[in-house]
Scaffold this motif. Structure first.
Motif, PDB file in Angstrom:
ATOM      1  N   VAL A 136       0.852  -1.182   0.000  1.00 12.26           N
ATOM      2  CA  VAL A 136       0.000   0.000   0.000  1.00 12.26           C
ATOM      3  C   VAL A 136       0.889   1.233   0.000  1.00 12.26           C
ATOM      4  O   VAL A 136       1.663   1.455   0.936  1.00 12.26           O
ATOM      5  N   ALA A 137       0.790   2.018  -1.052  1.00 12.49           N
ATOM      6  CA  ALA A 137       1.572   3.257  -1.168  1.00 12.49           C
ATOM      7  C   ALA A 137       0.678   4.443  -0.847  1.00 12.49           C
ATOM      8  O   ALA A 137      -0.453   4.532  -1.328  1.00 12.49           O
ATOM      9  N   THR A 138       1.165   5.356  -0.015  1.00 20.93           N
ATOM     10  CA  THR A 138       0.448   6.594   0.293  1.00 20.93           C
ATOM     11  C   THR A 138       1.398   7.764   0.146  1.00 20.93           C
ATOM     12  O   THR A 138       2.583   7.656   0.457  1.00 20.93           O
ATOM     13  N   TRP A 139       0.886   8.868  -0.336  1.00 22.78           N
ATOM     14  CA  TRP A 139       1.699  10.073  -0.471  1.00 22.78           C
ATOM     15  C   TRP A 139       0.798  11.292  -0.386  1.00 22.78           C
ATOM     16  O   TRP A 139      -0.427  11.194  -0.496  1.00 22.78           O
ATOM     17  N   ALA A 140       1.398  12.440  -0.160  1.00 26.76           N
ATOM     18  CA  ALA A 140       0.642  13.682  -0.016  1.00 26.76           C
ATOM     19  C   ALA A 140       1.233  14.747  -0.927  1.00 26.76           C
ATOM     20  O   ALA A 140       2.454  14.854  -1.085  1.00 26.76           O
ATOM     21  N   ILE A 141       0.348  15.508  -1.528  1.00 24.45           N
ATOM     22  CA  ILE A 141       0.746  16.682  -2.309  1.00 24.45           C
ATOM     23  C   ILE A 141       0.002  17.860  -1.699  1.00 24.45           C
ATOM     24  O   ILE A 141      -1.212  17.994  -1.860  1.00 24.45           O
ATOM     25  N   GLY A 142       0.740  18.694  -0.976  1.00 28.51           N
ATOM     26  CA  GLY A 142       0.081  19.748  -0.216  1.00 28.51           C
ATOM     27  C   GLY A 142      -0.786  19.129   0.870  1.00 28.51           C
ATOM     28  O   GLY A 142      -0.331  18.287   1.640  1.00 28.51           O
ATOM     29  N   LYS A 143      -2.062  19.480   0.906  1.00 29.26           N
ATOM     30  CA  LYS A 143      -2.986  18.928   1.892  1.00 29.26           C
ATOM     31  C   LYS A 143      -3.727  17.703   1.372  1.00 29.26           C
ATOM     32  O   LYS A 143      -4.510  17.096   2.109  1.00 29.26           O
ATOM     33  N   ASP A 144      -3.502  17.342   0.132  1.00 26.94           N
ATOM     34  CA  ASP A 144      -4.221  16.224  -0.475  1.00 26.94           C
ATOM     35  C   ASP A 144      -3.426  14.932  -0.340  1.00 26.94           C
ATOM     36  O   ASP A 144      -2.235  14.899  -0.636  1.00 26.94           O
ATOM     37  N   ARG A 145      -4.094  13.852   0.103  1.00 28.55           N
ATOM     38  CA  ARG A 145      -3.460  12.558   0.269  1.00 28.55           C
ATOM     39  C   ARG A 145      -3.995  11.565  -0.754  1.00 28.55           C
ATOM     40  O   ARG A 145      -5.176  11.600  -1.115  1.00 28.55           O
ATOM     41  N   PHE A 146      -3.100  10.688  -1.214  1.00 28.36           N
ATOM     42  CA  PHE A 146      -3.460   9.711  -2.231  1.00 28.36           C
ATOM     43  C   PHE A 146      -2.971   8.327  -1.807  1.00 28.36           C
ATOM     44  O   PHE A 146      -2.081   8.204  -0.964  1.00 28.36           O
ATOM     45  N   GLU A 147      -3.560   7.308  -2.438  1.00 29.69           N
ATOM     46  CA  GLU A 147      -3.205   5.935  -2.113  1.00 29.69           C
ATOM     47  C   GLU A 147      -3.265   5.076  -3.372  1.00 29.69           C
ATOM     48  O   GLU A 147      -4.068   5.324  -4.274  1.00 29.69           O
ATOM     49  N   GLU A 148      -2.389   4.078  -3.416  1.00 25.73           N
ATOM     50  CA  GLU A 148      -2.459   3.104  -4.493  1.00 25.73           C
ATOM     51  C   GLU A 148      -1.941   1.771  -3.971  1.00 25.73           C
ATOM     52  O   GLU A 148      -0.951   1.721  -3.227  1.00 25.73           O
ATOM     53  N   ILE A 149      -2.615   0.689  -4.347  1.00 24.46           N
ATOM     54  CA  ILE A 149      -2.207  -0.648  -3.941  1.00 24.46           C
ATOM     55  C   ILE A 149      -1.405  -1.294  -5.055  1.00 24.46           C
ATOM     56  O   ILE A 149      -1.785  -1.245  -6.225  1.00 24.46           O
ATOM     57  N   ASP A 150      -0.267  -1.869  -4.672  1.00 20.11           N
ATOM     58  CA  ASP A 150       0.642  -2.520  -5.620  1.00 20.11           C
ATOM     59  C   ASP A 150       1.008  -1.616  -6.790  1.00 20.11           C
ATOM     60  O   ASP A 150       0.759  -1.933  -7.959  1.00 20.11           O
ATOM     61  N   PRO A 151       1.610  -0.446  -6.504  1.00 19.32           N
ATOM     62  CA  PRO A 151       2.004   0.454  -7.593  1.00 19.32           C
ATOM     63  C   PRO A 151       3.114  -0.168  -8.439  1.00 19.32           C
ATOM     64  O   PRO A 151       3.954  -0.920  -7.935  1.00 19.32           O
ATOM     65  N   GLU A 152       3.107   0.151  -9.714  1.00 17.45           N
ATOM     66  CA  GLU A 152       4.156  -0.328 -10.611  1.00 17.45           C
ATOM     67  C   GLU A 152       5.484   0.346 -10.270  1.00 17.45           C
ATOM     68  O   GLU A 152       5.522   1.428  -9.671  1.00 17.45           O
ATOM     69  N   GLY A 153       6.580  -0.302 -10.661  1.00 20.92           N
ATOM     70  CA  GLY A 153       7.897   0.274 -10.398  1.00 20.92           C
ATOM     71  C   GLY A 153       8.065   1.631 -11.044  1.00 20.92           C
ATOM     72  O   GLY A 153       8.671   2.542 -10.463  1.00 20.92           O
ATOM     73  N   GLU A 154       7.503   1.798 -12.245  1.00 20.39           N
ATOM     74  CA  GLU A 154       7.605   3.084 -12.935  1.00 20.39           C
ATOM     75  C   GLU A 154       6.875   4.178 -12.167  1.00 20.39           C
ATOM     76  O   GLU A 154       7.320   5.329 -12.127  1.00 20.39           O
ATOM     77  N   LYS A 155       5.753   3.815 -11.538  1.00 20.05           N
ATOM     78  CA  LYS A 155       5.009   4.801 -10.746  1.00 20.05           C
ATOM     79  C   LYS A 155       5.819   5.221  -9.525  1.00 20.05           C
ATOM     80  O   LYS A 155       5.882   6.413  -9.184  1.00 20.05           O
ATOM     81  N   LEU A 156       6.490   4.262  -8.878  1.00 18.52           N
ATOM     82  CA  LEU A 156       7.330   4.598  -7.730  1.00 18.52           C
ATOM     83  C   LEU A 156       8.491   5.492  -8.154  1.00 18.52           C
ATOM     84  O   LEU A 156       8.838   6.453  -7.452  1.00 18.52           O
ATOM     85  N   ASP A 157       9.103   5.172  -9.283  1.00 18.94           N
ATOM     86  CA  ASP A 157      10.207   5.999  -9.781  1.00 18.94           C
ATOM     87  C   ASP A 157       9.733   7.438  -9.998  1.00 18.94           C
ATOM     88  O   ASP A 157      10.427   8.401  -9.654  1.00 18.94           O
ATOM     89  N   GLU A 158       8.545   7.563 -10.571  1.00 15.48           N
ATOM     90  CA  GLU A 158       8.001   8.895 -10.864  1.00 15.48           C
ATOM     91  C   GLU A 158       7.719   9.670  -9.584  1.00 15.48           C
ATOM     92  O   GLU A 158       8.037  10.857  -9.476  1.00 15.48           O
ATOM     93  N   LEU A 159       7.117   8.996  -8.602  1.00 16.69           N
ATOM     94  CA  LEU A 159       6.815   9.664  -7.340  1.00 16.69           C
ATOM     95  C   LEU A 159       8.085  10.086  -6.613  1.00 16.69           C
ATOM     96  O   LEU A 159       8.173  11.199  -6.082  1.00 16.69           O
ATOM     97  N   LEU A 160       9.066   9.211  -6.572  1.00 13.39           N
ATOM     98  CA  LEU A 160      10.322   9.544  -5.896  1.00 13.39           C
ATOM     99  C   LEU A 160      11.036  10.702  -6.578  1.00 13.39           C
ATOM    100  O   LEU A 160      11.679  11.524  -5.917  1.00 13.39           O
TER     101      LEU A 160
END
Length: 260
Positions: A136-160
């Motif tokens: 389970v991946a969670t992250w925040a942009i400003g005051k907004d929080r998001f979640e994704e289950i089993d994110p792809e490696g490319e999605k993690l690379d993009e977020l990081l």
């Protein structure tokens, strides 16, 4: 089970204009037109420019994006400058433009509020222990929080790669294990991992050129980290954790203690 990105924070509901606000907006438009005609403005000129301002300010007021909603203000200024340059004595025409802009923005806001409807609260965040074998991946942009289950490696690379400023933290949970990545600036990503969030035992990802010797972090060779190396190592650690829930052996870690 939904595996795509979802928003955890509700969208703030737009408050519809009150009846009094509508009355004032119509009064502003009618009053502005009356003033323009009273002081000798050309009816065709006033009607044409006012209609354009009314229409475009209505469209901008109905937009969700606040930057797009601001388009009505430079529009009124530009048209006012055109009138002043070409019809200097007829300055009262500006009153009609401003009044129609106020009316258009008010009507547009009413439409925007009606489109959005009532605020719907999203489902609560996923409990990682309730989805064994899932990350389970969670992250925040400003005051907004998001979640994704089993994110792809490319999605993690993009977020990081976006970790810094307004978006500064990413968390991965797989059962009791957890990985936190914190960004302070581009290519300045720190990563922490624990096997159990109930424990204070954590491991910190070491920069390139450092290794553990006798329980101490020791520099090996040049202490300077190549450009992009911090991000690359964080991506390696996050990708491995997302699949296994444990620390990657391709990077170096140091044991530490941290309040959960």
């Amino acid at each position: 089970m939904i595996l795509v990105e979802r928003r955890l924070t509700p969208v703030a509901r737009v408050a519809a204009p009150t009846p009094g606000r509508y009355v004032l907006a119509f009064a502003a438009a009618i009053g502005g037109l009356a003033i323009s005609f009273l002081f000798g403005a050309f009816p065709v000129l006033v009607g044409l420019f006012s209609a354009v301002v009314l229409l475009l300010s209505f469209l901008s007021g109905a937009r969700q994006d606040p930057y797009q909603r601001m388009m009505a203000y430079p529009l009124v200024i530009v048209l006012s400058m055109v009138l002043l340059i070409n019809f200097g004595p007829i300055t009262w025409t500006i009153a009609a433009l401003v009044g129609c802009a106020v009316l258009g923005m008010t009507l547009g806001r009413g439409l925007r509020a009606a489109r959005q409807g009532t605020e719907v609260l999203p489902d609560p965040p996923t409990d990682p222990l309730a989805v064994p074998g899932r990350t389970v991946a969670t992250w925040a942009i400003g005051k907004d929080r998001f979640e994704e289950i089993d994110p792809e490696g490319e999605k993690l690379d993009e977020l990081l790669a976006q970790l810094s400023g307004n978006f500064s933290a990413l968390s991965l949970r797989r059962g009791p294990a957890r990985l936190d990545a914190v960004g302070f600036a581009p290519d300045a990503v720190e990563v922490y991992v624990t096997d159990d969030v109930e424990s204070a035992e954590w491991h910190t990802l070491l920069p390139a050129g450092q290794t553990m010797l006798g329980g101490q972090s020791t520099a090996v060779g040049s202490p300077d980290q190549a450009k992009g190396e911090s991000l690359r190592r964080a991506q390696v650690a996050a990708r491995y954790f997302a699949v296994t829930g444990s620390r990657s052996r391709d990077v170096t870690w140091s044991a530490s203690r941290r309040a959960g």
